[in-house]
Design a protein around this motif. Sequence first.
Motif, PDB file in Angstrom:
ATOM      1  N   THR A  92      34.308 -81.168 -40.679  1.00 11.57           N
ATOM      2  CA  THR A  92      33.310 -80.349 -41.371  1.00 11.57           C
ATOM      3  C   THR A  92      31.870 -80.662 -40.942  1.00 11.57           C
ATOM      4  O   THR A  92      31.152 -79.783 -40.463  1.00 11.57           O
ATOM      5  N   ILE A  93      31.438 -81.912 -41.112  1.00 14.86           N
ATOM      6  CA  ILE A  93      30.039 -82.260 -40.857  1.00 14.86           C
ATOM      7  C   ILE A  93      29.704 -82.195 -39.367  1.00 14.86           C
ATOM      8  O   ILE A  93      28.666 -81.629 -38.981  1.00 14.86           O
ATOM      9  N   THR A  94      30.549 -82.754 -38.517  1.00 13.50           N
ATOM     10  CA  THR A  94      30.259 -82.728 -37.080  1.00 13.50           C
ATOM     11  C   THR A  94      30.149 -81.300 -36.555  1.00 13.50           C
ATOM     12  O   THR A  94      29.170 -80.982 -35.854  1.00 13.50           O
ATOM     13  N   PRO A  95      31.083 -80.393 -36.871  1.00 16.78           N
ATOM     14  CA  PRO A  95      30.908 -79.003 -36.412  1.00 16.78           C
ATOM     15  C   PRO A  95      29.634 -78.359 -36.952  1.00 16.78           C
ATOM     16  O   PRO A  95      28.971 -77.597 -36.242  1.00 16.78           O
ATOM     17  N   ALA A  96      29.275 -78.679 -38.201  1.00 19.83           N
ATOM     18  CA  ALA A  96      28.057 -78.109 -38.785  1.00 19.83           C
ATOM     19  C   ALA A  96      26.814 -78.607 -38.053  1.00 19.83           C
ATOM     20  O   ALA A  96      25.867 -77.838 -37.809  1.00 19.83           O
ATOM     21  N   ILE A 104      26.710 -79.629 -34.944  1.00 22.58           N
ATOM     22  CA  ILE A 104      26.720 -78.965 -33.635  1.00 22.58           C
ATOM     23  C   ILE A 104      26.109 -77.570 -33.754  1.00 22.58           C
ATOM     24  O   ILE A 104      25.303 -77.145 -32.914  1.00 22.58           O
ATOM     25  N   ASP A 105      26.449 -76.855 -34.814  1.00 20.24           N
ATOM     26  CA  ASP A 105      25.921 -75.503 -35.022  1.00 20.24           C
ATOM     27  C   ASP A 105      24.402 -75.521 -35.206  1.00 20.24           C
ATOM     28  O   ASP A 105      23.689 -74.660 -34.670  1.00 20.24           O
ATOM     29  N   VAL A 106      23.897 -76.497 -35.953  1.00 18.93           N
ATOM     30  CA  VAL A 106      22.446 -76.595 -36.153  1.00 18.93           C
ATOM     31  C   VAL A 106      21.747 -76.853 -34.819  1.00 18.93           C
ATOM     32  O   VAL A 106      20.746 -76.203 -34.485  1.00 18.93           O
ATOM     33  N   PRO A 123      40.353 -83.350 -31.677  1.00 16.40           N
ATOM     34  CA  PRO A 123      39.954 -83.075 -30.284  1.00 16.40           C
ATOM     35  C   PRO A 123      39.204 -81.757 -30.128  1.00 16.40           C
ATOM     36  O   PRO A 123      38.354 -81.630 -29.242  1.00 16.40           O
ATOM     37  N   GLU A 124      39.499 -80.771 -30.993  1.00 17.01           N
ATOM     38  CA  GLU A 124      38.831 -79.482 -30.863  1.00 17.01           C
ATOM     39  C   GLU A 124      37.334 -79.583 -31.162  1.00 17.01           C
ATOM     40  O   GLU A 124      36.511 -78.851 -30.590  1.00 17.01           O
ATOM     41  N   VAL A 125      36.957 -80.509 -32.043  1.00 17.71           N
ATOM     42  CA  VAL A 125      35.537 -80.705 -32.355  1.00 17.71           C
ATOM     43  C   VAL A 125      34.835 -81.387 -31.178  1.00 17.71           C
ATOM     44  O   VAL A 125      33.701 -81.049 -30.834  1.00 17.71           O
ATOM     45  N   VAL A 126      35.510 -82.331 -30.575  1.00 18.62           N
ATOM     46  CA  VAL A 126      34.974 -83.006 -29.386  1.00 18.62           C
ATOM     47  C   VAL A 126      34.732 -81.981 -28.284  1.00 18.62           C
ATOM     48  O   VAL A 126      33.667 -81.974 -27.632  1.00 18.62           O
ATOM     49  N   LYS A 127      35.692 -81.117 -28.091  1.00 13.65           N
ATOM     50  CA  LYS A 127      35.578 -80.085 -27.058  1.00 13.65           C
ATOM     51  C   LYS A 127      34.414 -79.149 -27.358  1.00 13.65           C
ATOM     52  O   LYS A 127      33.668 -78.744 -26.460  1.00 13.65           O
ATOM     53  N   LYS A 128      34.230 -78.790 -28.630  1.00  8.67           N
ATOM     54  CA  LYS A 128      33.118 -77.917 -29.020  1.00  8.67           C
ATOM     55  C   LYS A 128      31.778 -78.577 -28.709  1.00  8.67           C
ATOM     56  O   LYS A 128      30.860 -77.913 -28.185  1.00  8.67           O
ATOM     57  N   VAL A 158      40.191 -85.411 -23.498  1.00  8.30           N
ATOM     58  CA  VAL A 158      39.747 -84.143 -24.094  1.00  8.30           C
ATOM     59  C   VAL A 158      38.770 -83.398 -23.191  1.00  8.30           C
ATOM     60  O   VAL A 158      38.910 -82.193 -22.969  1.00  8.30           O
ATOM     61  N   ILE A 159      37.772 -84.095 -22.653  1.00 11.28           N
ATOM     62  CA  ILE A 159      36.723 -83.398 -21.890  1.00 11.28           C
ATOM     63  C   ILE A 159      36.867 -83.584 -20.382  1.00 11.28           C
ATOM     64  O   ILE A 159      36.130 -82.969 -19.611  1.00 11.28           O
ATOM     65  N   GLY A 160      37.808 -84.426 -19.972  1.00 11.04           N
ATOM     66  CA  GLY A 160      38.015 -84.613 -18.543  1.00 11.04           C
ATOM     67  C   GLY A 160      37.041 -85.571 -17.887  1.00 11.04           C
ATOM     68  O   GLY A 160      37.030 -85.707 -16.659  1.00 11.04           O
ATOM     69  N   LYS A 161      36.214 -86.238 -18.679  1.00 11.72           N
ATOM     70  CA  LYS A 161      35.238 -87.185 -18.143  1.00 11.72           C
ATOM     71  C   LYS A 161      35.240 -88.467 -18.960  1.00 11.72           C
ATOM     72  O   LYS A 161      35.378 -88.431 -20.177  1.00 11.72           O
ATOM     73  N   MET A 162      35.052 -89.577 -18.248  1.00 15.19           N
ATOM     74  CA  MET A 162      34.933 -90.881 -18.900  1.00 15.19           C
ATOM     75  C   MET A 162      33.470 -91.130 -19.227  1.00 15.19           C
ATOM     76  O   MET A 162      32.609 -91.027 -18.352  1.00 15.19           O
TER      77      MET A 162
END
Length: 421
Positions: free
Chosen positions: A243-247, A249-251, A272-277, A317-321
């Motif tokens: 919840t908070i991390t996606p919010a 990111i949106d801000v 993982p979907e939040v990390v990707k976002k 998740v993102i393909g990078k270390m």
Amino acid sequence: MRAPVLMLILIFLITLSGCSTKKSLPIEELPSNDNELHPKEVSPSSFEIEQIMKLASKGMVIDSPFNVFESSIQQVKSSWGEPEQIDEVAGGSYATYKERNTVFGFNPEGEIYDLRSYNENLRELTMEKVEHELGQPKDMRKNNQESIYVYELQNNTELKFIISSNTKRVDHISIYNPARIKTQQYVLDIKGNSNQLTDKAWRSMQNWRVQIKKFTTEHNNVYLNGPNKKMVALTFDDGPDETITPAIIDVLNDYNVKGNFFFLGSNVKLHPEVVKKAYESGHLVLSHSFNHVELTRLGKGEVEKEIKGAGEEIQSVIGKMPAILRTPYGDTNDQVVNVSKEQGYSIVLWSIDTLDWSQKDATNIVKNVVGNVRNGDIILMHSDSDKMETEKALPLIIEALEKMNYEIVDLETLLNIKAYQ
């Protein structure tokens, strides 16, 4: 007929003699040089830009016999007397000689590294004219009040034209020698308060802040803050959550601002979907270890496992270390530094703690940033599930920083280090 002709000749000679007398001056009244015969125009000419460059190559500016290679503020004072004012800045001081249109930046040893001219004729100079004569600058920095056009010279100095945003003309010029400040360290005190801490906890935190500041000066891959430039970085620990991390990111996306997320490997595994976002939105996805334990209490093998595990989870998740680590609680010692370096990480801590984990109040979070912000600050916040007040404070922080003309950047930009391996 002869008399009228003679009369005309006589009148002509008298007239000629009068004109000649009017234009002639005694030798002692003649102007002393061509400049007085042909005064300079107010607007600087191409020749004057050439003069500016010629002086800059010697580390000098107009109106001053001093330079940024050999001169000292002691020499200036000996010749010009005491300045009207001296302003202290991180790593140095600036002495203003207003009547001479000159300002000197000097280091603690008194060596001049920045020479600025405020000669009023410069204000007739437009950037178009400078670019016509000198070409495109190496760098351009801009805020609401001014633009800075930087030309790099062969002697590793910089000539800067500072353009007023209001007049669109040169306000002043600067010749800058970074070699005279390269040994100075710009390390900030850690700021931020909470009324929820006990006296004992506050004393402990103050003690840690003093110790970690000293520690960073002794290790070249540990950072508290960035350079003395009008830039700051917003960082968020302990996520991701749903919840908070996606919010947050949106801000950041709404304000077109880059953030830096120090994610826990254990949480990356859950969301993982939040990390990707975060990554696909252009923010940095960095390491906060796997389990958020005090690394200084672990053996070397366990430290290696914590750092490696988080990096691998992020990479999946993102393909990078990631190449930047923030140690949990800021706990860092020589073993942690060495293991981090072996695994390809720089350690980045913070210079402003919003204490959003202690006093969970948007007003205090904003106050800790706005009331303490300095050039190069790294601002600590959190993005886990109970940080609703952080989410609420974030837009206010961004707007306040931008109003104060701070550029909000990612850590890769601020520190000039790699974000990913």
